[in-house]
Design an enzyme around this catalytic site. Structure first.
Site, mmCIF file in Angstrom:
data_model
loop_
_atom_site.group_PDB
_atom_site.id
_atom_site.type_symbol
_atom_site.label_atom_id
_atom_site.label_comp_id
_atom_site.label_asym_id
_atom_site.label_seq_id
_atom_site.Cartn_x
_atom_site.Cartn_y
_atom_site.Cartn_z
ATOM 1 C CG ASP A 115 -2.184 -0.830 1.022
ATOM 2 O OD1 ASP A 115 -2.536 -1.025 -0.162
ATOM 3 O OD2 ASP A 115 -2.396 -1.692 1.931
ATOM 4 C CD GLU A 152 -4.829 15.463 3.349
ATOM 5 O OE1 GLU A 152 -5.386 15.669 4.231
ATOM 6 O OE2 GLU A 152 -4.620 14.513 2.495
ATOM 7 C CG PHE A 173 -14.049 18.088 2.009
ATOM 8 C CD1 PHE A 173 -13.350 18.787 0.976
ATOM 9 C CD2 PHE A 173 -14.595 16.551 1.947
ATOM 10 C CE1 PHE A 173 -13.384 17.751 -0.302
ATOM 11 C CE2 PHE A 173 -14.376 16.141 0.762
ATOM 12 C CZ PHE A 173 -13.825 16.409 -0.244
ATOM 13 C CB THR A 200 -18.843 22.098 -1.359
ATOM 14 O OG1 THR A 200 -18.308 21.496 -0.449
ATOM 15 C CG2 THR A 200 -20.345 22.485 -1.273
ATOM 16 N NE ARG A 201 -16.162 17.300 -6.280
ATOM 17 C CZ ARG A 201 -15.543 17.451 -7.554
ATOM 18 N NH1 ARG A 201 -14.240 17.090 -7.394
ATOM 19 N NH2 ARG A 201 -15.983 18.197 -8.236
ATOM 20 C CG MET A 202 -14.405 23.668 -2.800
ATOM 21 S SD MET A 202 -14.755 25.295 -3.626
ATOM 22 C CE MET A 202 -16.095 25.535 -2.885
ATOM 23 C CB SER A 203 -12.653 22.568 3.695
ATOM 24 O OG SER A 203 -11.129 22.751 3.617
ATOM 25 C CE LYS A 233 -7.394 23.297 2.875
ATOM 26 N NZ LYS A 233 -8.221 23.505 4.036
ATOM 27 C CG ASP A 261 -7.682 -4.516 2.252
ATOM 28 O OD1 ASP A 261 -7.769 -4.117 0.858
ATOM 29 O OD2 ASP A 261 -7.167 -3.851 2.993
#
Lengths: 185, 688, 557
Positions: free
Chosen positions: B312, B353, B382, B386-389, B400, B528
């Site tokens: 991984d 991040e 997030f 919207t895939r933004m914060s 961003k 898995d």
């Protein structure tokens, strides 16, 4: 599968066991007739004296002698002494033979090949040294000059094949046939 | 977890000593054909010794007695090796067993914390029961968390003292019996009956009680048994040969049964026969010491053969998460402004991040953390939509996010220069995060934050080593192919699988296997499980789900993604040790022939003394020296068998050459020296 | 001496690549030289035996069953021929039927490619028996071993095993018959007879009568060596001047013996798709061969110290022919036991102890090139054992030619390596303590032991040469050697065909830097080491009591 096995065996028995040897015999008769029958040596009257390739017994002092034979040159029952190098019987035999040799050929070196038996019991050859060592005896018995005998032996000495393979040797039967010619017999 | 301390060690040795006596039981010994033959020989020579004492012996009582004694030692030494290896496992099992106290459990009527409960002994719990465990209590059996979050002390199982979080749902829901809840509470559904729990299996495993021989070990056992029969034949027929020779030569006496037994024991591969099971147990033990449990011996042998490692990306190849490495402002924006805006938008962002942006802003521009409350800011988390914060300040919004999400927020296209930057970062394997702000004047892009995967130090060299020993490394990642390729190149893996899903993983494993390769992988999630079940060596993280653990054939208690590489090395080391001692054992025979044959036939053929190249003093001292050497070499090699032959990641040809030189050539030479030395010693002690 | 030996071996070496390549083409199904001539004949044979599809591959069980059944059918035919030879034509000497136990021993002997001779060729067999019995089996027994080896090679290199009937047919038709015919003509040119005439009655120069045995000698002699068979037309075998008249024929016979066993090792490399692999095994076998050859050459040319004391200087000529001398005899003895032919051009019983030692060791190893096909199978067996023993030291479970060696193969390989010492040492022990066994021994002490060991080693290795002093034609020896020859032949062939079948079915493992390579000089060394440790040391005690004790006694005099 059993039927295949039997049929296979029969087919190849005929092919390998009969056709092949018989065909070879046919070809041999055509191409090499003398060899095919055994390289026989014949007297003037056509009777067979022996074979170029098969040794025979010589005991009289006027002939060159071949090697001692475990089967007494019986050409239909070949064989060796099969005596081990450590066998007392071998030692006893050699002891006796050396004594006899020294009595018959006084002052001559003892040729190793002459006093040992061959693998086949039919060895047609002796070493040139073994022939040379017999010259005084043969000269005395036949009255032929030793130098002529030496030349005779030399002319009957076959070298190594291609100068490499095998050992120099003298064919005893051929040598003795030539000797007889010298003697005019 | 490994037993430490001198007292424990001493007790292991003491127990191993008594065990090696217990193992003399022929019913147990017969499982090891080589050593069984030695035991039969010991009994036989002991009888001959008694006979000699009574005055009817074939040789002096002292000689026969010494041979018998050393044959017994040979058996005992081999038993000791096995007992010692088992003993080390036992010590670990004992410490595990202490964790398996018969606790009481609160059996719930229904899976709610406040449901009615009855107190029952843990051993009465069945699969499917639901229990409540509160702070300070032991988890009674393996199970899955249904409700609650708690910190759990798993040190009894993993040896790791830091507590771990266990919570319902997700990949951290499995709990292990015998571990202790430190804070809060958990409602758990029991997943294993008493006696079948993870802890039970682990105890059985480390104890080696039910250790099954591995496939290669069985095959080697058969070959060694074959050799034993050959030498039995050689020795048994020697008696008639000897009688014939004596009769024929009229001198000397036939070889004695004592000498024949001595010759037999010296010739059969006792060294490897005595150490073989110890090597196997020790191999398991080495895995356990690295906190890996192999569910079968087959798996550890397969580990040696593995030629593809599926790794991984996250955690194995790269450090946990992406980190911000640069602020790339848009035209007309200073880097400091961009940094400030990015930091603002990330202050309340607890993702790794987000935190790395704050850290970078502080490092590069000295921006200190600001209190979100004091700014009267509203944090915009997030969402998948919207895939933004970002953050909403009075009169100002900062966002961003991915380029296309931010473009949608802006309502118009990004400036060309920003677009270029985004593309450049993506192509380099990084993740571009566009920062934008909006106020009364409108919305505009401020620039791009470059997020990057950080490849672990030293990993590239490690992969290089693996490549040299013929192991292919494949990186598994959910990233897009572009990003994946860039990281793969940086990390030096041989191949990668991008945008991996459980299905593509499974497919990849099957592809490699159909090419004859053996594949190893690690996994933790339920998804898995199919791939784990398919892989030849499947390591589940102990922190993983029950499904993953069931599908795997090894469990890593440390849940360390790089463990796979260690496992492969341990597997190889086990096989090398087995091969090295086999080679050594068989090479030893040369010297023993030269010691015993001239001695055995000295009376009938004194000339065979020429073969006594070691110039051993007397026939008896020669035979005794060989027997003693043969016995002593077993304990001498126990440390090597338990520790394992050193393994270096080099090509097979180099490994073979070096090991052959050491164990093959060394195996021929060593007994010549050893036997000569023992002979000198015997003469010195007047024992012959 | 060194020159003629070296030249002989160089010529043998030169034949390896072209022959090996031809064999590969024929048996891998590639177009090969002579297809135009042979294909129609093959088709005819297939029709005669009822084979519908010669391309149809057999499983290992079918292949082994076909081998055993066809051999059984041949055995029955030939046994009847021997027993009833008085009824068949071409019997000028009017030889009667062979007695039952000797006929059984002789049938098994030739069926198993051993050719132990407890009979005297010229005295006990009619020409018909020499052709339809002996010569026929010389083809089929060699072909059976060769076919098994080809199937084995196919299996271990991951191919289907092939069709037994087609392999036999192709090998006999394309390789054995044409070369035998050409070689027979060469031998006749040099003096071997080929005739159906009765024995020649000669009157010697001294007037004695000499009955000279002749017959269809050359056709038997050529296949005897090409097929590494070994039974002579005459009792004296290739020492007989009619079988081996000149040093040139001796050279031809040696080359014929080495020809297919050495070439097949190269063919193996081609099957493995790695010529280096073939050469590696070739080098390992060559090393053992050269060391042992050197031992014999030195021993035979130094001679017998006991005879030196009597004044017979130089090499030991007892049992040797003058035209061959010590060099050609030592080379022949080494080659015939290495290639397990069993033909002899000198009496092995009279070899020096170290010469006898070499002969015995080569048969005990049974893999230094070895007999037709079977030698390579034994060599590969040893390689697999080597891989299994030392292969672990590279940190992987053992694999050979990309196939894992696992329990089922190891069981069979263990049986194969166990069987050889078993069928030599056990009956020898019985023979040495029973009156029936000891009665045939012609020498007391170490050499008597050597005679017994040699006999069973030769029978077990399917060689056929003997220490001739042992009187083999007794019920005890005929029955025990018959059994040893039988077990030595079929058990290992069947076991190894099974190994090939198992390996063929396995998925190949890809090769990489982590793989144990079996085509390196290092592995050649390992192979030699394992052959010595596993194959030779087993026999060290008995060699010490036999030839080594004899040698030390002779030298120490």
């Amino acid at each position: 599968m059993v039927s295949k096995a039997v049929r296979f065996s029969l087919v190849f028995l005929v092919l390998c066991g009969l056709f092949y040897p018989l065909a070879t015999a046919g070809l041999a008769r055509l191409i090499f007739p003398r060899q095919a029958e055994g390289s026989l040596v014949r007297a003037g009257d056509g009777t067979v004296i022996g074979s170029d390739l098969i040794g025979q017994s010589f005991t009289s002092p006027e002939y060159f002698h071949g090697r001692i034979s475990a089967v007494n040159y019986n050409a239909s029952a070949s064989g060796a002494s099969n005596l081990a190098p450590s066998d007392p019987a071998l030692l006893d035999r050699v002891k006796a033979d050396v004594a006899r040799w020294r009595a018959d050929n006084p002052g001559q070196p003892v040729p190793a090949d002459l006093l040992t038996t061959s693998g086949s019991g039919l060895d047609p050859h002796i070493s040139p040294e073994a022939a040379d060592a017999q010259i005084p005896r043969v000269a005395q018995a036949t009255g032929i000059d030793a130098a002529r005998l030496r030349a005779l032996v030399a002319s009957h000495t076959e070298g190594r094949t291609f100068g490499v393979f095998g050992e120099p040797r003298v064919n005893v039967l051929e040598l003795n046939l030539a000797l007889r010619q010298l003697l005019g017999r | 977890m490994a037993a430490t301390g001198a007292t424990v060690k001493r007790s292991i040795y003491r127990e191993a000593l008594t065990d090696s006596l217990k193992k003399l039981d022929p019913r147990r010994q017969v499982r090891n054909p080589v050593m069984f033959v030695v035991e039969v020989g010991s009994v036989l020579t002991s009888v001959l010794f008694v006979q000699a004492l009574l005055g009817h012996g074939e040789a002096s009582p002292r000689f026969v007695g010494l041979v018998a004694l050393w044959l017994w030692f040979t058996v005992l030494f081999a038993n000791f090796a096995e007992a010692l290896a088992e003993g080390r496992g036992k010590a670990q099992a004992d410490s595990l067993r202490r964790a398996r106290k018969d606790t009481m459990a609160k059996l719930l009527k229904e899976p709610k914390r406040d449901a009615e409960h009855t107190v029952v002994p843990a051993s009465k719990l069945r699969q499917g029961d639901v229990v409540l465990v509160e702070a300070g209590e032991f988890i009674p059996s393996d199970g899955e968390v249904l409700v609650g979050v708690a910190s759990v002390d798993e040190s009894a199982v993993t040896g790791e003292s830091a507590p771990v979080i266990r919570e319902s749902g997700g990949d951290r829901s499995a709990v292990t019996g015998g571990t202790r809840v430190l804070s809060d509470w958990l409602v758990i559904r029991i997943s294993a009956n008493s006696g079948e729990t993870f802890l039970d299996r682990m105890i059985a495993l480390v104890e080696g009680a039910k250790r099954k021989k591995t496939p290669n070990e069985i095959a080697l056992d058969i070959l060694l048994a074959g050799f034993t029969i050959i030498f039995l034949l050689v020795v048994a027929t020697l008696l008639p040969y000897s009688i014939f020779s004596v009769n024929a030569m009229g001198q000397g006496s036939p070889v004695t049964v004592t000498v024949l037994v001595a010759l037999l024991v010296c010739l059969i591969p006792t060294t490897i026969g005595g150490l073989l099971s110890a090597i196997g147990i020790a191999g398991m033990d080495r895995l356990v010491r690295r906190n890996v449990l192999a569910m079968s011996g087959r798996a550890i042998e397969a580990a040696g053969d593995v030629d593809v490692l599926l790794l991984d990306k996250t955690g194995t190849i790269t450090l946990g998460n992406r980190q911000a490495v640069a602020f790339l402002p848009a035209a007309g924006v200073t880097e400091a402004d961009l940094a400030s805006a990015a930091q603002l938008s990330s202050l309340a962002d607890e993702t790794p991040e987000g935190r790395s942006i704050v850290v970078l802003a502080k490092e590069k521009h000295g921006l200190r953390g600001r209190e979100v409350q004091s700014l009267h800011a509203g944090f915009v988390p997030f969402t998948a939509q919207t895939r933004m914060s970002g953050v909403d300040l009075p009169g100002r919004q900062v966002r961003k996010g991915a380029a296309d999400a931010v473009r949608a927020w802006l309502g118009n296209d990004l400036p060309d220069q920003v677009k270029q930057t985004v593309q450049d970062i993506a192509r380099g394997g990084g993740t571009p995060l566009v920062v934008a702000e909006g106020d009364v004047a409108g919305r505009r892009a401020l620039g791009v934050v470059h997020l990057k995967d950080i490849v672990k130090g030293g990993i590239r060299e490690r992969f290089g080593q693996l490549r040299r020993i013929g192991i292919k490394t494949v990186m598994i990642t959910g990233d897009n192919p572009l990003t994946a390729a860039a990281i793969a190149a940086e990390a030096g893996v041989d191949d990668f699988l991008a945008e991996a899903t459980p299905e593509t993983k499974l497919k990849l494993i099957r592809e490699y296997q159909s090419g004859g390769r053996l594949v190893a992988m690690t996994g933790d999630g339920t998804n898995d499980a199919p791939a784990l079940a398919q892989a030849d060596v499947a390591v589940a993280m102990n922190s993983g789900t029950q499904a993953a653990k069931e599908a795997a054939n090894m469990i890593d208690l440390d849940s360390s993604p790089t463990k796979l590489i260690d496992i492969v090395e341990i597997g190889k080391q086990l096989l090398i040790t087995r091969g090295a001692l086999t080679t050594f054992s068989i090479a030893n025979d040369v010297a023993k022939y030269f010691a015993i044959i001239p001695a055995a036939f000295a009376t009938v053929y004194p000339q065979l003394g020429v073969l006594n190249v070691m110039h051993l003093a007397t026939p008896q001292s020669a035979i005794l020296s060989a027997v003693i050497f043969n016995a002593l070499i077993i304990p001498a090699l126990i440390p090597l068998a338990l520790r394992g032959v050193g393994y270096r990641p080099v090509a097979a040809s180099t490994l073979l050459r070096d090991n052959l030189l050491l164990y093959g050539v060394g195996g021929v030479i060593a007994p010549f020296l050893g036997i000569k030395l023992l002979d000198l010693l015997l003469v010195l002690l007047h024992l012959t | 001496m060194v020159l003629q030996v070296t030249l002989t071996l160089l010529i043998a070496l030169a034949l390896v690549v072209p022959t090996g390549r031809y064999l590969y083409r024929v048996f891998a199904g590639d177009p090969a030289l002579g297809d135009r001539v042979f294909l129609p004949v093959e088709r005819l044979v297939y029709r005669l035996i009822g084979l519908k599809d010669p391309g149809e591959s057999m499983g290992w069980k079918d292949y082994a069953a076909a081998l055993v059944l066809s051999n059984a059918a041949m055995a029955l035919l030939v046994y009847l021929i021997f027993r009833l030879q008085g009824l068949f034509p071409w019997n000028p000497q009017r030889v009667g039927g062979m007695e039952p136990i000797l006929a059984l021993n002789t049938t098994v002997s030739f069926l198993t490619n051993t050719n132990l001779q407890h009979y005297g060729g010229e005295t006990t067999l009619s020409y018909f028996s020499q052709m339809a019995g002996i010569t026929f089996l010389m083809f089929t027994s060699a072909a059976s071993g060769f076919a098994a080896a080809i199937a084995f090679l196919r299996g271990i290199t991951g191919r289907p095993l092939g069709n037994f009937w087609a392999d036999m047919t192709r090998f006999i038709l394309r390789v054995m018959l044409p070369t035998s015919l050409v070689m027979a003509l060469l031998l006749i040119w040099q003096g071997s007879p080929q005739t159906l005439s009765p024995f020649v009655q000669a009157t010697t120069l001294e007037g004695a009568r000499q009955s000279i045995a002749v017959g269809p000698v050359a056709s038997l002699e050529s296949i005897k060596h090409i097929g590494t068979n070994g039974g002579g037309f005459f009792a004296a075998n290739a020492a007989h001047p009619y079988e081996n008249p000149t040093p040139l024929t001796n050279l031809i016979l040696i080359l014929a013996m080495l020809w297919l066993p050495t070439s097949l090792v190269y063919t193996f490399g081609l099957f493995a798709r790695n010529a280096r692999q073939g050469w590696t095994f070739f080098a390992a076998a060559s090393l053992l061969f050269l060391v042992l050859l050197g031992n014999t050459l030195v021993a035979e040319s130094r001679g017998n110290p006991a005879l030196h004391q009597q004044g017979l200087a130089g090499a030991s000529m007892e049992g040797k022919e003058v035209r061959f001398g010590p060099a050609q005899s030592a080379l022949f003895a080494t080659v015939t036991t290495a290639a397990t032919t069993g033909s002899v051009n000198a009496a092995h019983d009279s070899l020096t102890p170290m010469g006898g030692f070499t002969a015995m060791v080569l048969m005990m190893l049974n893999s230094v090139f070895g007999g037709k096909g079977v030698g390579l199978m034994n060599l590969v067996t040893m390689a697999m054992i080597a891989v299994f023993l030392v292969g672990l030291m590279v940190g992987r479970t053992p694999e050979f030619l990309r196939k894992k060696l696992e329990t089922q193969e190891i069981v069979l390989l263990a049986i194969v390596i166990l069987l050889h010492p078993l069928i030599i040492l056990a009956p020898s022990a019985v023979a040495l303590v029973t009156a029936a066994g000891k009665a045939s021994i012609s020498h007391a002490g170490f050499h008597g032991l050597s005679q017994v060991i040699y006999e069973y080693t030769s029978a077990g290795a399917n060689n056929g040469s003997e220490f001739g002093g042992l009187a083999g034609n007794t019920p005890f020896w005929n029955i025990t050697t018959g059994m040893v020859m039988f077990f030595g032949r079929y058990f290992s062939i069947i076991a190894l065909l099974a190994v090939a079948g198992f390996l063929a079915a396995k998925k190949p493992v890809p090769e990489g830097p982590g793989t144990l390579r079996t085509d390196t000089s290092l592995f050649a060394g390992v192979l030699v080491g394992v052959i010595i440790l596993v194959g030779a040391l087993t026999f060290f005690p008995v060699l010490a009591l036999g030839p080594i004790a004899e040698h030390l006694t002779l030298v120490g005099r």
